[in-house]
Design a protein around this motif. Sequence first.
Motif, PDB file in Angstrom:
ATOM      1  N   LYS A  66      27.064  69.421  46.551  1.00  0.00           N
ATOM      2  CA  LYS A  66      26.693  70.038  45.271  1.00  0.00           C
ATOM      3  C   LYS A  66      27.369  69.297  44.124  1.00  0.00           C
ATOM      4  CE  LYS A  66      25.557  74.771  46.657  1.00  0.00           C
ATOM      5  NZ  LYS A  66      25.935  76.206  46.543  1.00  0.00           N
ATOM      6  N   ALA A  67      28.639  68.971  44.320  1.00  0.00           N
ATOM      7  CA  ALA A  67      29.359  68.229  43.286  1.00  0.00           C
ATOM      8  C   ALA A  67      28.770  66.839  43.092  1.00  0.00           C
ATOM      9  CB  ALA A  67      30.838  68.123  43.665  1.00  0.00           C
ATOM     10  N   ALA A  68      28.346  66.228  44.199  1.00  0.00           N
ATOM     11  CA  ALA A  68      27.797  64.868  44.128  1.00  0.00           C
ATOM     12  C   ALA A  68      26.486  64.817  43.380  1.00  0.00           C
ATOM     13  CB  ALA A  68      27.608  64.329  45.542  1.00  0.00           C
ATOM     14  N   THR A  69      25.698  65.900  43.457  1.00  0.00           N
ATOM     15  CA  THR A  69      24.345  65.911  42.876  1.00  0.00           C
ATOM     16  C   THR A  69      24.233  66.826  41.667  1.00  0.00           C
ATOM     17  OG1 THR A  69      23.694  67.702  44.374  1.00  0.00           O
ATOM     18  CG2 THR A  69      23.314  65.441  45.135  1.00  0.00           C
ATOM     19  N   ASN A  70      25.381  67.234  41.122  1.00  0.00           N
ATOM     20  CA  ASN A  70      25.380  68.169  39.992  1.00  0.00           C
ATOM     21  C   ASN A  70      24.614  69.438  40.372  1.00  0.00           C
ATOM     22  OD1 ASN A  70      25.953  69.153  37.440  1.00  0.00           O
ATOM     23  ND2 ASN A  70      24.262  68.065  36.441  1.00  0.00           N
ATOM     24  N   ASN A  71      25.019  69.981  41.538  1.00  0.00           N
ATOM     25  CA  ASN A  71      24.434  71.220  42.072  1.00  0.00           C
ATOM     26  C   ASN A  71      22.931  71.086  42.316  1.00  0.00           C
ATOM     27  OD1 ASN A  71      24.718  73.812  43.077  1.00  0.00           O
ATOM     28  ND2 ASN A  71      24.254  74.771  41.106  1.00  0.00           N
ATOM     29  N   GLU A 102      36.985  54.305  51.900  1.00  0.00           N
ATOM     30  CA  GLU A 102      37.726  53.046  51.972  1.00  0.00           C
ATOM     31  C   GLU A 102      38.495  52.780  50.690  1.00  0.00           C
ATOM     32  OE1 GLU A 102      36.872  48.370  53.213  1.00  0.00           O
ATOM     33  OE2 GLU A 102      35.215  49.796  52.973  1.00  0.00           O
ATOM     34  N   TYR A 103      37.841  53.111  49.557  1.00  0.00           N
ATOM     35  CA  TYR A 103      38.481  52.913  48.255  1.00  0.00           C
ATOM     36  C   TYR A 103      38.434  54.248  47.502  1.00  0.00           C
ATOM     37  CZ  TYR A 103      37.474  48.083  49.531  1.00  0.00           C
ATOM     38  OH  TYR A 103      37.399  46.885  50.200  1.00  0.00           O
ATOM     39  N   PRO A 104      39.446  55.088  47.649  1.00  0.00           N
ATOM     40  CA  PRO A 104      39.432  56.471  47.147  1.00  0.00           C
ATOM     41  C   PRO A 104      39.141  56.624  45.654  1.00  0.00           C
ATOM     42  CG  PRO A 104      41.294  56.116  48.617  1.00  0.00           C
ATOM     43  CD  PRO A 104      40.684  54.774  48.376  1.00  0.00           C
ATOM     44  N   PHE A 105      39.438  55.586  44.873  1.00  0.00           N
ATOM     45  CA  PHE A 105      39.195  55.699  43.434  1.00  0.00           C
ATOM     46  C   PHE A 105      37.819  55.177  43.043  1.00  0.00           C
ATOM     47  CE2 PHE A 105      43.838  55.487  43.895  1.00  0.00           C
ATOM     48  CZ  PHE A 105      44.183  56.671  43.264  1.00  0.00           C
ATOM     49  N   HIS A 106      37.029  54.778  44.033  1.00  0.00           N
ATOM     50  CA  HIS A 106      35.683  54.285  43.775  1.00  0.00           C
ATOM     51  C   HIS A 106      34.655  55.337  44.173  1.00  0.00           C
ATOM     52  CE1 HIS A 106      36.906  49.739  43.962  1.00  0.00           C
ATOM     53  NE2 HIS A 106      37.587  50.432  43.072  1.00  0.00           N
ATOM     54  N   GLU A 107      33.534  55.322  43.471  1.00  0.00           N
ATOM     55  CA  GLU A 107      32.418  56.188  43.825  1.00  0.00           C
ATOM     56  C   GLU A 107      31.226  55.335  44.250  1.00  0.00           C
ATOM     57  OE1 GLU A 107      32.816  60.279  41.320  1.00  0.00           O
ATOM     58  OE2 GLU A 107      32.022  58.547  40.220  1.00  0.00           O
TER      59      GLU A 107
END
Length: 351
Positions: free
Chosen positions: A60-65, A89-94
């Motif tokens: 939900k957070a990833a797709t703006n609910n 792998e890279y926690p500060f990357h999306e």
Amino acid sequence: MVFHCRCFSFSENEEIEYGTTTQTNSETFYTACSDLNRSEFSNLTEKPSNLRVFTVAELKAATNNFCRSSKIGEGGFGSVYKGLIKSLEYPFHEIQVAVKYADGVLQGHKEWVTEISVLGVVKHPNLVKLIGHCIDYNKRGIQLLLVYEYMANRSVRDHLSAKSQTPLSWNMRLKVAQDAARGLTYLHEDMDFQIIFRDFKSSNILLDGQWNAKLSDFGLARSGPREGLTHITTMFAGTMTYAAPEYIETGHLSTKCDVWSYGVFLYELITGRPPLDRSRPRNEKKLLEWVKPYLDVKRLKLIIDSRLEGKYSIKSAQKLSFIASRCLRKDPKSRPNMSEVLEMVNQLIAV
């Protein structure tokens, strides 16, 4: 951007039939674990999987609910949403993803299980990557979610469509043919087990941001016949206009059925036309029937996609047509294996 796959991109010109049924009583639903254990791909589920198990809150957070502005596709089994998730792998990357959300109780659960069974284990540059999955138990019942890598340049069918503002160049069509052949060869011949795609078509070939073609939507895939057998017998499922005659007529399914579908696809690349177009005159509706009188050297150019504006090699088109014709031999034993097809395509591109 639009993400297309079999479940979410239907054309009114395509004939779809399914050989599976779905129970609507939630009490009959198998959990993911038991479904996977019962799956015909049980030999795959014994192999280690790197799939992430997401929570509903994460998606939900990833797709703006799952908001309307995030929706990038819709079809028979629900909707597809574009989203952003954190990289492990890279926690500060999306990273961008496409989230397939099957609406309603048990909608498409068998296809969901098959996708996880296959894409959770097989890995290849020309197969769309499945990142993870999720089951949502709520008041409406059970919703099934799958999270894929995001394919920025949509499907091959989108670019071959007459409505497309960006028709694929001839060289790009050859690259797509090569990429798709690589994906099928891997499924058929490059592992210690065999997978029959069963629904190979242009709308199930997606293009990433670098225009690499990848096979998508494995919900109808089947494991190949046991050693010593030439085929399995099953109820028809897939897209009729791409299906091999022996599969339609007898239910005999083998890798040679995928080879036939690939041959149909090659003529789609050459002509820019779908396998069935009801908007055209009667003698032009079915692609394979329409092209037959034009397959000699002198007349082939009359059926090559006019949107290419002559920017192609006629010799290359002739060779691609020859490969297609070999794939479309009525006797499945006379069709080449996909590794042979790939070698022919490789030689064509190398010239």
